[in-house]
Design an enzyme around this catalytic site. Structure first.
Site, PDB file in Angstrom:
ATOM      1  CG  ASP A 117       1.699   1.989   9.240  1.00 22.74           C
ATOM      2  OD1 ASP A 117       2.261   2.324   8.177  1.00 22.74           O
ATOM      3  OD2 ASP A 117       0.891   2.716   9.832  1.00 22.74           O
ATOM      4  NE  ARG A 172       8.840   6.564   8.309  1.00 29.41           N
ATOM      5  CZ  ARG A 172       8.380   7.688   7.773  1.00 29.41           C
ATOM      6  NH1 ARG A 172       9.193   8.662   7.467  1.00 29.41           N
ATOM      7  NH2 ARG A 172       7.095   7.846   7.532  1.00 29.41           N
ATOM      8  CG  ASP A 210      -0.211  -0.022   2.544  1.00 28.67           C
ATOM      9  OD1 ASP A 210       1.037  -0.045   2.563  1.00 28.67           O
ATOM     10  OD2 ASP A 210      -0.891  -0.046   3.596  1.00 28.67           O
ATOM     11  CG  HIS A 211       3.438   2.517   3.010  1.00 27.72           C
ATOM     12  ND1 HIS A 211       2.318   1.930   3.534  1.00 27.72           N
ATOM     13  CD2 HIS A 211       3.911   3.362   3.977  1.00 27.72           C
ATOM     14  CE1 HIS A 211       2.124   2.375   4.765  1.00 27.72           C
ATOM     15  NE2 HIS A 211       3.058   3.251   5.048  1.00 27.72           N
ATOM     16  NE  ARG A 258       1.935  10.461  12.109  1.00 25.87           N
ATOM     17  CZ  ARG A 258       2.330   9.233  12.398  1.00 25.87           C
ATOM     18  NH1 ARG A 258       3.095   8.566  11.560  1.00 25.87           N
ATOM     19  NH2 ARG A 258       1.956   8.647  13.512  1.00 25.87           N
ATOM     20  CB  SER A 276       6.311   6.599  10.564  1.00 24.51           C
ATOM     21  OG  SER A 276       6.512   5.324  10.028  1.00 24.51           O
TER      22      SER A 276
END
Length: 782
Positions: A188, A668, A123-124, A471, A666
């Protein structure tokens, strides 16, 4: 013949429970796509009873779910905000950007398959440009080697794979995998979306996901519990999004750090399951570990509508004992929100906790000199793309259209899933958006995460956009630091797109129709679930093959997108001395500042290449500039990652000095992998965001906090530092920072605290959590 997924979405009654004769001992599948994963309510309730007997007090709903998943309910120390819990999640979910590194790490553990049910969701990596169909085709072409890698790795290691175009991970989880009482971890930060279906869903870094996929217990510092009591009922222009927008204004972006937000009160049962998902999704913006609603009738409706009536029935059997809070349970803090008086809110710019009620928006915007023209309105994303969101937005557009009006602003729609896209295509809302002048994007994250090829302005142009996303940090959506991004509900975003005016209040203000007459927009109308059932659309799910022995994982050795990992070196066993400060970051330093998304997403599987974005968005305290720091030994100014690499190649460890809530945003883990790869040794801040702090520990870096935050101001960027006492590093024991001023003044000491427990200290000593895992596995073989 209908496919399995399509058949499951056929129209059906959505009220009430099935009567298939389930008992507490029944074996019920967690979802409709797997045959090897089952709901473990009985075992979890047994764990809860053990803990309740030990603690001798009532438990909140969130506590029941946490303690129900304990690895050792008899021996686990349990103190809110203190203990480190060892947990056994039911599931792991990874989005494509973070999945690359997670799977690369899992591969290095040399295990035959994942031990916990897991999925990967593409999806990213889909950039919004001209429209869904063309954008998806372009993304599949550009990212073919990454998608092939993920697809082959999922097939090899027994993970479910959701192809590009499936939708956003959090919506796919809600539609297919979430169920009341579960514990899920996802790579995520908006994983908590599934709290809308009564489960604990927690965002983590990839290394945590690897632990669980490798059958290790997952570690979480026991959260405090913030209770949010909802009373009354929303009406008119107010929506579930406004609950979390208001809460963000109350708590700030770090007010939920170290806590789970648990909603309760009579207002809980007055709105939809997907609305609850919206609220839990954006709970990430207040730093909460996760957010959750207790099992309620709206969840039954949603489970029935998505073909999971058996789960709803099974949950109902356990509702009183397991899937609800105990009477008399206590929260660490209680916040009350009256839904009767709640106004629509607009949050921003530049931070999601600057909350302004719509009645005050015009005067606030004018007072702050915010650009009043709304250039773009964007609805959808993982936060607000439900059928209810789409129908309410479409009702406003139809009303405006009846008066001859179309969008004044650019208007984009990002469907959260193929299921929602197909359903609104069938039911007409998609055509309504297109007739309005809207551009329907791919079923993907798109502009919400910076995957937006925006063409209507130039970088540096001061402008305003409004979205229903979660965000809005500086440059988050379009890469333009001058863009003033505001977060609102889809309804308010649509109203702004119609008026084109940030000062517009649809509750009180009028518009002028094509006939020259003034009118007020009607209040939005919508339904929580499609009356004719969901349309599954295209089947985008790839199940792992039964025979995986011949599957090989596809990685091109010459790829600039994918790179096998080399283990980090272990700690040398000595105190670290004479270290330069790579950068003293001032102000908000999110993971977007530390490791930007947008165009950098394509390097998420290649540590060497993505490390070229390390801290390029952070503000240097020395000169107020981004990505321009001085090499202490050559006096040359370069970008942050270039200087870091120069230090590393010269054999110099380095540190970063950071401000409050360092690493918010995030999940990440690249924001932790990159400094480790570039030779960093410690990150020293006023305070950390939870996920980033854990990620740093996992990669063998030292996340340390100033005991006296005033010491942050005393350190100068050209000073050098020592870290003393590392040979005696122990839980609760401070580390000494010795600062050697550049100006020749006497050295001075500062005390640094940390949150390490004994096991985490082993990660530091071994060089990473993965190194420790490999060492334990090697010992078992011998």
């Amino acid at each position: 013949m209908l496919s399995a997924r399509t058949a499951l979405r056929a129209p059906r009654s959505i009220r009430g429970l099935a009567t298939s004769g389930l008992t507490k001992d029944s074996q019920v599948n967690q979802n409709l796509l797997e045959t090897h994963s089952f709901i473990q309510y009985k075992k979890q309730l047994e764990n809860v009873k053990i803990v309740k007997e030990r603690l001798n007090r009532p438990l909140t709903y969130a506590e029941k779910l946490l303690y129900g998943h304990l690895d050792d309910p008899h021996g686990q120390d349990i103190q809110r905000g203190v203990s480190y819990l060892k947990l056994r999640p039911d599931r792991v979910a990874c989005q494509d950007a973070t999945a690359q590194m997670a799977i690369l790490q899992f591969m290095s553990a040399n295990l035959p398959q994942v031990a916990t049910p897991s999925t990967v969701h593409c999806d990213h990596l889909i950039q919004a440009q001209v429209g869904g169909v063309k954008d998806l085709a372009r993304a599949i072409d550009l990212n073919k080697e990454v998608f092939d890698f993920l697809s082959s790795a999922c097939a090899k290691y027994n993970l479910g794979f959701w192809k590009p175009g499936s939708g956003i991970i959090h919506q796919i989880i809600l539609e297919n995998y979430a169920f009341p009482g579960a514990l899920l971890i996802g790579t995520d930060s908006h994983t908590p979306n599934a709290g809308g279906l009564g489960q604990l869903a927690i965002g983590v870094g990839g290394a945590d996901a690897v632990d669980v996929m490798a059958d290790l217990a997952w570690e979480l510092k026991a959260p405090k519990i913030i209770g949010v009591k909802l009373t009354g009922k929303m009406s008119g222009w107010t929506s579930p999004k406004d609950i979390i927008l208001k809460l963000a204004g109350i708590t700030t972006v770090k007010g939920g750090t170290g806590s789970i937000v648990e909603y309760f009160g009579s207002g809980v049962e007055t709105f939809s399951c997907t609305g609850m998902g919206t609220i839990c999704n954006m709970g990430a913006e207040i730093g909460a570990t996760t957010s959750v609603f207790p099992f309620n009738p709206s969840m039954v409706d949603y489970l029935n509508a998505t073909g999971r009536s058996e789960i709803a029935e099974f949950a109902n059997i356990y509702k009183k004992e397991y899937l609800s809070a105990d009477e008399g349970c206590e929260y660490d803090e209680v916040i009350e929100i009256d839904l009767n008086t709640l106004e629509p809110h607009v949050n921003g710019p530049f931070t999601p906790d600057l909350a302004t009620p719509i009645s005050k928006m015009k005067e606030t915007a004018l007072a702050n000199n915010w650009p009043m023209e709304v250039k773009v309105g964007l609805i959808g994303s993982c936060t607000n793309s439900s059928y209810e969101d789409m129908t309410r937005a479409a009702s406003i557009i139809k009303d405006a259209g009846a008066h001859g009006l179309k969008a004044k602003s650019i208007y984009t729609v990002s469907p959260g899933s193929e299921q929602v896209r197909a359903t609104i295509a069938r039911d007409g809302q998609l055509k309504t958006f297109e007739d309005f002048g809207g551009v329907v994007m791919a079923n993907a994250c798109g502009p919400c995460i910076g995957q937006w090829d925006r063409q209507d302005i130039k970088k540096g142009d001061k402008n305003t956009i409004v979205s229903s996303f979660n965000r809005n940090f500086t440059a988050r959506n379009d890469g333009n630091p001058a863009t003033h991004a505001f977060v609102a509900s889809p309804e308010m975003t649509t109203a702004y797109a119609i008026s084109g005016d940030l000062g517009f209040n649809p509750i009180t203000d009028t518009l002028v129709g094509a006939d020259g007459k003034e009118f007020k927009l009607k209040e939005p109308q919508g339904v929580g679930l499609p009356p004719n059932g969901y349309d599954a659309g295209e089947n985008t799910y790839q199940a792992p093959p039964k025979d995986r022995s011949t599957v090989s994982v596809q990685i091109n050795p010459s790829s600039d997108r994918l790179q096998k990992l080399t283990p980090f070196k272990p700690w040398d066993g000595k105190d670290a001395t004479n270290m330069p400060i790579l950068i003293k970051a001032v102000g908000k330093t999110t993971t977007d500042h530390i490791s930007m998304a947008g165009p950098w997403l394509k390097y998420r599987g290649h540590l060497e290449n993505i490390s070229n974005n390390y801290m390029i968005g952070a503000t240097n305290a020395e000169n107020g500039e981004a990505n321009n720091v001085k090499n202490l030994y050559t006096s040359e100014y370069k970008g942050v990652p270039d200087t870091a690499a120069d230090y590393r190649d010269a054999g110099k460890k380095w540190v970063v000095i950071g401000d409050e809530n360092f690493g918010e945003g995030s999940s990440r883990e690249h924001a932790a992998l990159e400094p480790r790869f570039l030779g960093g040794f410690a990150i020293i801040t006023k305070s950390f965001a939870r996920i980033h702090e854990t990620n740093l520990k996992k990669q063998g870096l030292l996340p340390l906090n100033f005991v006296d935050v005033a010491d942050y101001d005393k350190i100068q960027p050209e000073d050098t530092v020592d870290l003393l006492g590392l040979t005696e590093l122990a839980p609760g024991k401070n580390v000494t920072l010795r600062v050697h001023p550049k100006n020749g003044d006497a050295a001075w000491d500062a005390q640094l605290s940390h949150t390490y427990n004994a096991e985490q200290i082993e990660w530091f000593k071994y060089g990473s959590a993965l190194n420790k895992m490999a060492a334990v596995a090697a010992e078992k073989k011998n």
